[in-house]
Write a protein that holds these residues in place. Structure first.
Motif, mmCIF file in Angstrom:
data_model
loop_
_atom_site.group_PDB
_atom_site.id
_atom_site.type_symbol
_atom_site.label_atom_id
_atom_site.label_comp_id
_atom_site.label_asym_id
_atom_site.label_seq_id
_atom_site.Cartn_x
_atom_site.Cartn_y
_atom_site.Cartn_z
ATOM 1 N N ALA A 148 -19.768 6.788 13.953
ATOM 2 C CA ALA A 148 -19.183 5.491 14.336
ATOM 3 C C ALA A 148 -20.229 4.466 14.789
ATOM 4 N N PRO A 149 -21.208 4.834 15.642
ATOM 5 C CA PRO A 149 -22.188 3.817 16.058
ATOM 6 C C PRO A 149 -22.994 3.252 14.878
ATOM 7 N N LEU A 150 -23.261 4.086 13.887
ATOM 8 C CA LEU A 150 -24.032 3.622 12.737
ATOM 9 C C LEU A 150 -23.194 2.789 11.789
ATOM 10 N N PHE A 151 -21.891 3.121 11.707
ATOM 11 C CA PHE A 151 -21.010 2.450 10.744
ATOM 12 C C PHE A 151 -20.305 1.236 11.346
ATOM 13 N N GLU A 152 -20.596 0.921 12.607
ATOM 14 C CA GLU A 152 -19.910 -0.188 13.270
ATOM 15 C C GLU A 152 -20.137 -1.492 12.491
ATOM 16 N N GLY A 153 -19.047 -2.218 12.251
ATOM 17 C CA GLY A 153 -19.115 -3.470 11.518
ATOM 18 C C GLY A 153 -18.909 -3.314 10.028
ATOM 19 N N HIS A 154 -18.752 -2.069 9.560
ATOM 20 C CA HIS A 154 -18.510 -1.811 8.140
ATOM 21 C C HIS A 154 -17.082 -1.301 7.951
ATOM 22 N N ASP A 155 -16.397 -1.857 6.986
ATOM 23 C CA ASP A 155 -15.029 -1.420 6.716
ATOM 24 C C ASP A 155 -15.016 -0.028 6.090
ATOM 25 N N PRO A 156 -13.972 0.766 6.394
ATOM 26 C CA PRO A 156 -13.830 2.073 5.738
ATOM 27 C C PRO A 156 -13.751 1.891 4.222
ATOM 28 N N ASP A 157 -14.369 2.824 3.487
ATOM 29 C CA ASP A 157 -14.373 2.753 2.023
ATOM 30 C C ASP A 157 -14.489 4.169 1.449
ATOM 31 N N LEU A 158 -15.087 4.278 0.305
ATOM 32 C CA LEU A 158 -15.225 5.574 -0.354
ATOM 33 C C LEU A 158 -16.016 6.570 0.495
ATOM 34 N N THR A 159 -16.865 6.046 1.380
ATOM 35 C CA THR A 159 -17.675 6.920 2.234
ATOM 36 C C THR A 159 -16.791 7.855 3.047
ATOM 37 N N GLU A 160 -15.760 7.291 3.653
ATOM 38 C CA GLU A 160 -14.868 8.097 4.490
ATOM 39 C C GLU A 160 -14.074 9.103 3.647
ATOM 40 N N GLU A 161 -13.710 8.727 2.428
ATOM 41 C CA GLU A 161 -13.030 9.684 1.551
ATOM 42 C C GLU A 161 -13.955 10.849 1.215
ATOM 43 N N ASN A 162 -15.201 10.527 0.936
ATOM 44 C CA ASN A 162 -16.141 11.581 0.563
ATOM 45 C C ASN A 162 -16.486 12.497 1.731
ATOM 46 N N ILE A 163 -16.406 11.984 2.957
ATOM 47 C CA ILE A 163 -16.624 12.854 4.116
ATOM 48 C C ILE A 163 -15.630 14.010 4.106
ATOM 49 N N GLN A 164 -14.383 13.717 3.729
ATOM 50 C CA GLN A 164 -13.375 14.784 3.667
ATOM 51 C C GLN A 164 -13.784 15.846 2.649
ATOM 52 N N SER A 165 -14.200 15.389 1.474
ATOM 53 C CA SER A 165 -14.589 16.332 0.431
ATOM 54 C C SER A 165 -15.815 17.135 0.847
ATOM 55 N N ARG A 166 -16.783 16.463 1.456
ATOM 56 C CA ARG A 166 -18.004 17.171 1.858
ATOM 57 C C ARG A 166 -17.740 18.121 3.016
ATOM 58 N N LEU A 167 -16.818 17.784 3.881
ATOM 59 C CA LEU A 167 -16.455 18.704 4.955
ATOM 60 C C LEU A 167 -15.798 19.955 4.382
ATOM 61 N N ARG A 168 -14.951 19.763 3.389
ATOM 62 C CA ARG A 168 -14.351 20.925 2.727
ATOM 63 C C ARG A 168 -15.429 21.799 2.083
ATOM 64 N N GLY A 169 -16.408 21.142 1.428
ATOM 65 C CA GLY A 169 -17.499 21.914 0.833
ATOM 66 C C GLY A 169 -18.280 22.687 1.878
ATOM 67 N N LEU A 170 -18.542 22.064 3.026
ATOM 68 C CA LEU A 170 -19.267 22.736 4.101
ATOM 69 C C LEU A 170 -18.505 23.964 4.589
ATOM 70 N N LEU A 171 -17.198 23.810 4.805
ATOM 71 C CA LEU A 171 -16.397 24.923 5.316
ATOM 72 C C LEU A 171 -16.306 26.063 4.298
ATOM 73 N N LEU A 172 -16.142 25.716 3.040
ATOM 74 C CA LEU A 172 -16.063 26.749 2.005
ATOM 75 C C LEU A 172 -17.390 27.475 1.855
ATOM 76 N N MET A 173 -18.510 26.745 1.916
ATOM 77 C CA MET A 173 -19.805 27.401 1.825
ATOM 78 C C MET A 173 -20.067 28.280 3.042
ATOM 79 N N ALA A 174 -19.575 27.865 4.214
ATOM 80 C CA ALA A 174 -19.723 28.717 5.403
ATOM 81 C C ALA A 174 -18.966 30.039 5.202
ATOM 82 N N MET A 175 -17.768 29.957 4.650
ATOM 83 C CA MET A 175 -17.007 31.178 4.380
ATOM 84 C C MET A 175 -17.704 32.026 3.321
#
Length: 611
Positions: free
Chosen positions: A418-445
């Motif tokens: 949030a401190p780094l993204f302040e002043g920027h509207d949500p966009d594809l970046t936030e959507e991709n965070i979801q996908s990358r978080l899923r990838g992180l969790l699956l790779m951990a498993m």
């Protein structure tokens, strides 16, 4: 197309009869066939004395038996491949065979790529063939593919072993240098040679690509070969069997000799070798046909008559239709990829969508449902229907299903950024965070449980980059990487309606109908649909087929009836996503234009079709 039975099988005898009739008619008219008298090559007379001369004191035999070993080698497992070859030789000896034949480069496995250039590797392979020859001293002749060194030259060779030693070697002449093959950079081309003798029978062995062109077979026929035995490492692509039939019928019609086509089986990285070994008598009549994709030994008899050798009629395995062959290729490639890399279990993210559904089903059929972990990773954008569909699929397949919500993790990442993204509207970046978080969790498993993560992107998505690198692209293998989205739908319907003994998963309609019929969505934002970002899949896949599979142009797309702007958009996405494909997991090759070795493009590329 060949006739199709009610079970969806093709009858290869009918197709080959049609091809042979057409080719014989063309030859009689002198159309398209080279009638060449080849001059003797340097040293030919000496080579014929040692390689093609019948053994003295042997009576002329009227029957010749070959044990065809349609087997599955593993690249690099020289000791294991030698053991398979010896077991096949023992079976041939018990069956009274004169010759036991194994496929091209069997001792090393195939396709070795640059591994074969490593001196200690090809030296070990050559030594293993010498040891195998000694082990097989008392019994039938053994013919096996492997590397060979003469001077500074490395060859793809066929080693003929008898009496405890290698008595002859056939060197591959025509080296393929297209699609998945780089043999021109790996091997030297062998000189055109003559046949080798087994007893009083002279056999010509064009090695794989050698039989796709006329000169090697014609040379063998003119220097005394009595029939042709063609060892292959020929990988599957859709329609490959018919291509093989065309080439082999041509060789039979040109030479007038019987031909036995021997192919290996099994998966190797993206490639699947589909077997389907067969024999043709003069005129192109099919004498036998081994199953596709299955390992097996076949005892093939040839009988000598007034007109020379003829292959005795044997068994005719049915040839499955294209849908079954594609599905079998995906199952076998995943099964062998796991077996040959040491994985016994897999996991994947199960979204409730069609791509993860077909991958889960392929995994269950390849490894057994007990070895497949499905993981649902829902967010607030995941619909109740997707949760229900994922549960229904896992229940029908009999796989484990874990539920791991991502909302808390996503909130933590969002807060951190949030401190780094302040002043920027949500966009594809936030959507991709979801996908990358899923990838992180699956790779951990995957790390924790020792289960290989499967990716689930179809060819349409892989082509245009409609996937998140380091997110849903994370993983070790992708069975549907070469399957366009429109084919995914039909492949699901095929699997629901069909079950085969080679499938380890349950029979029946395991993929819920709603998964097949609902509009595709990544569910990364409210009411998201794939069609928000891409043309409808029939349009997208049609354009991709032209631009990727057929190497066409924007003008070709427009001529085919597609919108110019759609074609330009898709072309741009194809080129922009090259860097993603470069880092993507390997996956089953189903066509001649699969992404990886078949199609190699630069990542930094400013070319765009001016059309």
């Amino acid at each position: 197309m060949p006739p199709v039975s009610p079970k969806g099988w093709l009858d290869p005898r009918s197709e080959l009869a049609r091809l042979a009739e057409n080719l014989c008619e063309a030859k009689s008219r002198g159309n398209g066939f080279r009638q060449i008298a080849f001059p003797l090559w340097p040293g030919a007379a000496k080579q014929t004395e040692t390689r093609g001369k019948p053994e003295e004191g042997k009576p002329m035999a009227d029957r010749f038996r070959i044990t065809l070993a349609q087997l599955n080698p593993s690249v690099g497992d020289i000791e294991g491949n030698a053991a398979k070859a010896f077991a096949a030789w023992q079976s041939g000896r018990e069956a009274g065979a004169d010759l036991v034949a194994l496929p091209e480069m069997f001792i090393t496995g195939y396709n070795t790529q640059d591994l074969v250039e490593k001196p200690v590797f090809h030296q070990t392979a050559i030594a293993a063939i010498d040891a195998l020859a000694a082990q097989c001293a008392d019994g039938p002749t053994l013919a096996i593919g492997g590397p060979w060194i003469e001077g500074a030259s490395l060859y793809n060779a066929y080693h003929i072993c008898r009496g405890g030693r290698v008595v002859s070697r056939v060197l591959k002449h025509d080296l393929p240098n297209e699609t998945v093959f780089d043999e021109v950079r790996l091997y030297d081309s062998g000189a055109l040679g003559g046949p080798y003798a087994v007893g009083n029978t002279r056999i010509g062995s064009p090695i794989c690509e050698d039989a796709w062109h006329p000169e090697v077979a014609e040379t063998l026929a003119e220097t005394g070969a009595e029939f042709l035995l063609v060892p292959n490492g020929s990988p599957y692509y859709r329609g490959k069997l018919e291509t093989r039939y065309n080439h082999m019928v041509s060789r039979v019609v040109e030479t007038g000799l019987p031909l036995i086509y021997l192919n290996m089986v099994g998966g190797q990285d993206d490639q699947v070798f589909d077997g389907g070994s067969f024999g043709l008598n003069p005129g192109g009549k099919l004498a036998f046909h081994m199953p596709v994709f299955d390992e097996g030994l076949a005892q093939i008899d040839l009988e000598r008559g007034p007109d020379g050798w003829r292959i005795a009629t044997g068994d005719f395995a049915p040839v499955p239709d294209t849908w079954e062959q594609d599905y079998r290729a995906m199952v076998e490639s995943l099964r062998d990829y796991c077996a040959k890399t040491g994985f016994r279990k897999v996991l994947l993210g199960l979204s409730g969508g069609i791509d993860s559904a077909i991958v889960a089903t392929i995994a269950a059929d390849a490894l057994g449902p007990q070895n497949v972990r499905c993981v649902m990773l829902p967010s607030e954008y995941t619909s109740p229907e997707s949760l229900e569909d994922a549960e229904a699929l896992a229940r029908a397949l009999g796989t484990r299903l874990d539920n791991v919500p991502i909302s808390k993790g996503r909130d933590a990442v969002t807060e951190t950024l949030a401190p780094l993204f302040e002043g920027h509207d949500p966009d594809l970046t936030e959507e991709n965070i979801q996908s990358r978080l899923r990838g992180l969790l699956l790779m951990a498993m995957s790390n924790k449980f020792g289960e290989m993560l499967l990716t689930t992107g179809n060819k349409s998505e892989v082509a245009v980059g409609y996937a998140t690198i380091y997110g849903d692209m994370a993983g070790g293998y992708n069975p549907i990487k070469d399957l366009y989205k429109t084919r995914v739908f039909e492949q699901c319907r095929w699997r629901n309606a069909n079950h085969r003994p080679w499938m380890a998963g349950p029979a029946g309609a395991v993929i819920p109908e709603r998964i097949i019929t609902k509009p595709p969505s990544a569910e990364l934002r409210p009411d998201q649909k794939d069609s928000d970002s891409l043309p409808d899949y029939p349009v997208l896949d049609g354009i991709l087929d032209l631009l990727v599979d057929q190497d066409g142009s924007i003008a070709d797309c427009v001529a085919a009836g597609y919108d110019h702007d759609d074609a330009k958009k898709i072309e741009r996405l194809i080129y922009l996503s090259e860097y993603k494909r470069f880092q993507s997991a390997p996956g089953t090759r189903l066509t001649k234009r699969a992404f990886w070795l078949d199609r190699r493009y630069p990542i930094a590329n400013r070319w765009r079709d001016p059309g």
